[in-house]
Design a protein around this motif. Structure first.
Motif, PDB file in Angstrom:
ATOM      1  N   VAL A  87       0.700  -1.251   0.133  1.00 15.56           N
ATOM      2  CA  VAL A  87       0.011  -0.104   0.220  1.00 15.56           C
ATOM      3  C   VAL A  87       0.960   1.185  -0.080  1.00 15.56           C
ATOM      4  O   VAL A  87       1.721   1.369   0.717  1.00 15.56           O
ATOM      5  N   ARG A 121      -2.041   4.499   5.962  1.00 12.57           N
ATOM      6  CA  ARG A 121      -1.435   3.454   5.300  1.00 12.57           C
ATOM      7  C   ARG A 121      -1.347   2.022   5.755  1.00 12.57           C
ATOM      8  O   ARG A 121      -1.713   1.107   5.400  1.00 12.57           O
ATOM      9  N   GLN A 181      -5.062   0.916   5.826  1.00 12.33           N
ATOM     10  CA  GLN A 181      -5.351   0.427   4.270  1.00 12.33           C
ATOM     11  C   GLN A 181      -4.822  -0.949   3.979  1.00 12.33           C
ATOM     12  O   GLN A 181      -5.390  -1.956   3.420  1.00 12.33           O
ATOM     13  N   GLU A 184      -6.729  -3.457   6.226  1.00 16.27           N
ATOM     14  CA  GLU A 184      -8.308  -3.748   5.535  1.00 16.27           C
ATOM     15  C   GLU A 184      -7.969  -4.521   4.321  1.00 16.27           C
ATOM     16  O   GLU A 184      -8.923  -5.368   3.963  1.00 16.27           O
ATOM     17  N   THR A 185      -6.936  -4.181   3.516  1.00 17.08           N
ATOM     18  CA  THR A 185      -6.736  -4.823   2.345  1.00 17.08           C
ATOM     19  C   THR A 185      -6.561  -6.371   2.489  1.00 17.08           C
ATOM     20  O   THR A 185      -7.253  -7.190   1.988  1.00 17.08           O
TER      21      THR A 185
END
Length: 104
Positions: free
Chosen positions: A22, A91, A94, A97-98
């Motif tokens: 990310v 970041r 993110q 979560e990804t």
């Protein structure tokens, strides 16, 4: 450049096997790679940063992240060229979560 290493134990959220990246250092100021690794339930974080002398701030940001995302068997690599703590947290969230497909 400074390299900082942190490890948190007793994570409760294992990751799927595929790594995720990310952010890209070339287009911003931070890159985060998060991947599954056999760490006996731990979460290992390595940070390479151009901002020397901010270890206590990095530690606080990493502890806060681990409280939100108690990852198990996870390796996180961060390449930083001056991101603010808020960008680092964003970041990291993110990336988690990804990987997990869910919020904290």
């Amino acid at each position: 450049m400074e390299t900082l290493k942190y490890r948190f134990e007793n994570g409760t959220r294992p990751l799927p096997p595929s790594p995720q990246v990310v952010g890209v250092v070339g287009s911003g100021n931070l890159e985060v790679l998060i991947e599954s690794a056999p760490l006996n339930g731990g979460c290992a974080i390595e940070i390479k940063t151009a901002a020397v002398g901010f270890g206590p701030i990095w530690e606080a940001v990493m502890r806060d992240f681990h409280q939100r995302w108690p990852l198990a068997d996870a390796r996180i690599t961060i390449n930083d060229v001056g991101a603010t703590p808020a960008v680092v947290s964003l970041r990291l969230d993110q990336a988690a979560e990804t990987m997990l497909g869910t919020a904290p």
